[in-house]
Design a protein around this motif. Structure first.
Motif, PDB file in Angstrom:
ATOM      1  N   HIS A 120       1.690  -4.201  12.472  1.00  0.00           N
ATOM      2  CA  HIS A 120       1.940  -3.804  11.249  1.00  0.00           C
ATOM      3  C   HIS A 120       3.094  -3.161  10.811  1.00  0.00           C
ATOM      4  CE1 HIS A 120      -0.265  -0.068  12.411  1.00  0.00           C
ATOM      5  NE2 HIS A 120       0.904   0.565  11.645  1.00  0.00           N
ATOM      6  N   ARG A 121       3.415  -2.807   9.796  1.00  0.00           N
ATOM      7  CA  ARG A 121       4.554  -2.101   9.488  1.00  0.00           C
ATOM      8  C   ARG A 121       4.499  -1.047   8.528  1.00  0.00           C
ATOM      9  NH1 ARG A 121       6.898  -7.597  10.182  1.00  0.00           N
ATOM     10  NH2 ARG A 121       8.395  -7.475  11.728  1.00  0.00           N
ATOM     11  N   ARG A 122       4.811   0.026   8.937  1.00  0.00           N
ATOM     12  CA  ARG A 122       4.511   1.330   7.747  1.00  0.00           C
ATOM     13  C   ARG A 122       5.666   2.365   7.980  1.00  0.00           C
ATOM     14  NH1 ARG A 122       0.852   5.500  10.852  1.00  0.00           N
ATOM     15  NH2 ARG A 122       0.445   4.359  12.814  1.00  0.00           N
ATOM     16  N   VAL A 123       5.745   3.118   7.092  1.00  0.00           N
ATOM     17  CA  VAL A 123       6.341   4.432   7.252  1.00  0.00           C
ATOM     18  C   VAL A 123       5.584   5.458   6.768  1.00  0.00           C
ATOM     19  CG1 VAL A 123       8.796   3.629   6.803  1.00  0.00           C
ATOM     20  CG2 VAL A 123       7.301   4.274   4.890  1.00  0.00           C
ATOM     21  N   SER A 124       5.712   6.855   7.565  1.00  0.00           N
ATOM     22  CA  SER A 124       4.632   7.872   7.080  1.00  0.00           C
ATOM     23  C   SER A 124       5.250   9.118   7.484  1.00  0.00           C
ATOM     24  CB  SER A 124       3.636   7.757   8.260  1.00  0.00           C
ATOM     25  OG  SER A 124       2.559   8.638   8.324  1.00  0.00           O
ATOM     26  N   ILE A 160      -1.323  16.935   4.184  1.00  0.00           N
ATOM     27  CA  ILE A 160      -1.325  15.528   3.451  1.00  0.00           C
ATOM     28  C   ILE A 160      -0.771  14.603   4.324  1.00  0.00           C
ATOM     29  CG2 ILE A 160      -0.462  14.398   1.288  1.00  0.00           C
ATOM     30  CD1 ILE A 160      -0.196  17.242   0.233  1.00  0.00           C
ATOM     31  N   TYR A 161      -1.267  13.247   4.142  1.00  0.00           N
ATOM     32  CA  TYR A 161      -0.646  12.344   5.129  1.00  0.00           C
ATOM     33  C   TYR A 161      -0.139  11.298   3.644  1.00  0.00           C
ATOM     34  CZ  TYR A 161      -3.213  13.558   9.118  1.00  0.00           C
ATOM     35  OH  TYR A 161      -3.857  14.357  10.256  1.00  0.00           O
ATOM     36  N   LEU A 162       1.090  10.933   3.869  1.00  0.00           N
ATOM     37  CA  LEU A 162       1.909   9.933   2.949  1.00  0.00           C
ATOM     38  C   LEU A 162       2.128   8.945   3.753  1.00  0.00           C
ATOM     39  CD1 LEU A 162       4.079  12.748   1.449  1.00  0.00           C
ATOM     40  CD2 LEU A 162       1.781  11.915   0.596  1.00  0.00           C
ATOM     41  N   THR A 163       1.750   7.556   3.182  1.00  0.00           N
ATOM     42  CA  THR A 163       1.938   6.288   4.166  1.00  0.00           C
ATOM     43  C   THR A 163       2.235   5.189   3.209  1.00  0.00           C
ATOM     44  OG1 THR A 163       0.205   7.232   5.567  1.00  0.00           O
ATOM     45  CG2 THR A 163       1.061   5.145   5.960  1.00  0.00           C
ATOM     46  N   MET A 164       3.174   4.489   3.716  1.00  0.00           N
ATOM     47  CA  MET A 164       3.606   2.968   2.946  1.00  0.00           C
ATOM     48  C   MET A 164       3.569   2.063   3.880  1.00  0.00           C
ATOM     49  SD  MET A 164       6.783   2.793   0.314  1.00  0.00           S
ATOM     50  CE  MET A 164       8.002   3.396   1.350  1.00  0.00           C
ATOM     51  N   TYR A 165       2.581   1.153   3.484  1.00  0.00           N
ATOM     52  CA  TYR A 165       2.574  -0.185   4.306  1.00  0.00           C
ATOM     53  C   TYR A 165       3.221  -1.453   3.648  1.00  0.00           C
ATOM     54  CZ  TYR A 165      -1.065   1.463   7.108  1.00  0.00           C
ATOM     55  OH  TYR A 165      -1.891   2.182   8.338  1.00  0.00           O
ATOM     56  N   GLU A 202       0.669  -1.337  -0.066  1.00  0.00           N
ATOM     57  CA  GLU A 202      -0.179  -0.005  -0.096  1.00  0.00           C
ATOM     58  C   GLU A 202       0.978   1.258  -0.150  1.00  0.00           C
ATOM     59  OE1 GLU A 202      -3.554   1.949   2.808  1.00  0.00           O
ATOM     60  OE2 GLU A 202      -2.794  -0.086   3.051  1.00  0.00           O
ATOM     61  N   ILE A 203       0.620   1.971  -0.916  1.00  0.00           N
ATOM     62  CA  ILE A 203       1.401   3.407  -1.024  1.00  0.00           C
ATOM     63  C   ILE A 203       0.178   4.432  -1.090  1.00  0.00           C
ATOM     64  CG2 ILE A 203       2.847   5.048  -2.128  1.00  0.00           C
ATOM     65  CD1 ILE A 203       3.975   2.347  -3.263  1.00  0.00           C
ATOM     66  N   ASP A 204       0.148   5.357  -0.115  1.00  0.00           N
ATOM     67  CA  ASP A 204      -1.031   6.454  -0.012  1.00  0.00           C
ATOM     68  C   ASP A 204      -0.709   7.728  -0.037  1.00  0.00           C
ATOM     69  OD1 ASP A 204      -2.638   4.189   0.755  1.00  0.00           O
ATOM     70  OD2 ASP A 204      -2.207   4.478   3.028  1.00  0.00           O
ATOM     71  N   ILE A 261       6.877  20.157   7.572  1.00  0.00           N
ATOM     72  CA  ILE A 261       6.865  18.573   7.964  1.00  0.00           C
ATOM     73  C   ILE A 261       6.629  18.411   9.383  1.00  0.00           C
ATOM     74  CG2 ILE A 261       8.163  16.658   7.521  1.00  0.00           C
ATOM     75  CD1 ILE A 261       9.944  17.928   5.339  1.00  0.00           C
ATOM     76  N   LEU A 262       5.505  17.869   9.450  1.00  0.00           N
ATOM     77  CA  LEU A 262       5.160  17.501  10.680  1.00  0.00           C
ATOM     78  C   LEU A 262       5.788  16.492  11.376  1.00  0.00           C
ATOM     79  CD1 LEU A 262       1.231  18.333  10.387  1.00  0.00           C
ATOM     80  CD2 LEU A 262       3.052  19.834  11.238  1.00  0.00           C
ATOM     81  N   SER A 263       5.861  15.457  10.665  1.00  0.00           N
ATOM     82  CA  SER A 263       6.520  14.114  11.227  1.00  0.00           C
ATOM     83  C   SER A 263       7.001  13.474   9.974  1.00  0.00           C
ATOM     84  CB  SER A 263       5.668  13.194  12.204  1.00  0.00           C
ATOM     85  OG  SER A 263       4.490  12.812  11.379  1.00  0.00           O
ATOM     86  N   THR A 264       7.930  12.363  10.218  1.00  0.00           N
ATOM     87  CA  THR A 264       8.049  11.553   9.288  1.00  0.00           C
ATOM     88  C   THR A 264       8.936  10.196  10.106  1.00  0.00           C
ATOM     89  OG1 THR A 264       9.027  13.020   7.708  1.00  0.00           O
ATOM     90  CG2 THR A 264       9.862  10.865   7.412  1.00  0.00           C
ATOM     91  N   CYS A 265       8.165   9.192  10.054  1.00  0.00           N
ATOM     92  CA  CYS A 265       8.317   8.134  11.076  1.00  0.00           C
ATOM     93  C   CYS A 265       8.221   6.683  10.651  1.00  0.00           C
ATOM     94  CB  CYS A 265       7.064   8.149  12.263  1.00  0.00           C
ATOM     95  SG  CYS A 265       7.247   9.873  13.243  1.00  0.00           S
TER      96      CYS A 265
END
Length: 294
Positions: A161-165, A148-153, A135-137, A175-179
């Motif tokens: 689960h495992r994701r980066v965001s 904007i929320y950018l997420t990759m599972y 998943e790429i969002d 940039i509010l967060s990169t986690c």
């Protein structure tokens, strides 16, 4: 995508509707939504929701796909309206020009608009003990349309689960967060180095995803995923996140291409913690065009 209110994986819907889901390798396409239904996409969701081609100012050809979310829908993706590609695609560039759902008349509405790739059939193809979730969002909450929320599972199971965001306010260039996360309740593990590029982004003055059309896209390869938005005046491509982290954190399975809008009753932006109300009237997201290039 936050799995709010899900009672089924989207991949299971695909399996039901398509007895043998096509694999990757489909030709490039552009869907301009001049008519409906589409040769590339089908729709599903709550019974009162609709998808149609309508006249729209601000589009490239005067028409757009309109995704209508009914008043008081059931929460979760299943109560929303989704366009999903019949084919699955692995790697390439995915782009769209869209306008997200507008909640200005009901500021505490909880609605998500999403543009993304997705596949989850329950298989653990990478052998790490969790079902794969490719998943790429891009996602937006209508209560805060500047963010904007950018997420990759890569994985999603019943307990982990495992994701980066990355979360960013494009109107202010913040940039509010990169986690990295392994659960929704777990703490953010801040990303650095090649997982945190660029470290700054320019502001797009006046940006509001719900009041104007913007062109968004991402390029997905086995070793890198880059998200961007196109400046509506200059045509400059603004890189939002150029992720070059471990391959284990990048989806590898052929995936469907989707756009949707749905009611969330438990995902709120920090600036509006009460934004969980169902819409009290029909709300609309609009798509000018959708394209894929291998």
């Amino acid at each position: 995508m936050k799995k709010s209110g899900w009672s089924f994986p989207l991949g299971s819907i695909s399996a039901l509707l398509l007895s043998v889901p096509p694999l990757a390798g489909a030709a490039p396409f552009t869907e301009n939504w001049a008519s409906y239904p589409s040769r590339y996409f089908y729709s599903y969701g709550g019974a009162a929701n609709t998808a149609s081609s309508v006249s729209q100012s601000g589009t490239t050809d005067g028409r757009a796909l309109r995704l209508q979310l009914s008043a008081y829908p059931a929460p979760g993706v299943g109560g929303g309206i989704t366009q999903e590609s019949s084919a699955r695609y692995q790697y390439g560039t995915f782009t769209t020009r869209l306008k997200t759902t507008n909640c200005a008349t009901q500021p505490n509405t909880g609605i998500v608009t999403g543009f993304f790739t997705y596949f989850n059939d329950g298989g653990d193809y990478n052998g790490n003990g969790l079902p794969d979730n490719s998943e790429i969002d891009f996602e937006w909450l209508c209560a805060e349309p500047q963010v904007i929320y950018l997420t990759m599972y890569t994985d999603f199971g019943p307990t982990a689960h495992r994701r980066v965001s990355r979360i960013l306010n494009l109107a202010t260039g913040t940039i509010l967060s990169t986690c990295y996360y392994e659960s929704f309740s777990g703490a953010c593990t801040p990303l650095t180095g090649n997982e945190n590029l660029p470290t700054t982004i320019p502001a797009l003055a006046g940006y509001n995803s719900s009041t104007a059309y913007y062109e968004y896209g991402f390029t997905w390869t086995a070793s890198r995923v880059t998200w961007w938005v196109v400046h509506p005046t200059t045509g400059q491509r603004i890189t939002l996140w150029d992720y070059q982290g471990p391959a284990s954190r990048i989806p590898a399975n052929p995936s469907h291409f989707l756009t949707n809008t749905w009611h969330t009753n438990d995902w709120t932006p920090p600036s509006r913690p009460l934004a969980t109300q169902p819409p009290n009237s029909a709300r609309y997201a609009y798509v000018d065009w959708t394209a894929y290039v291998p």
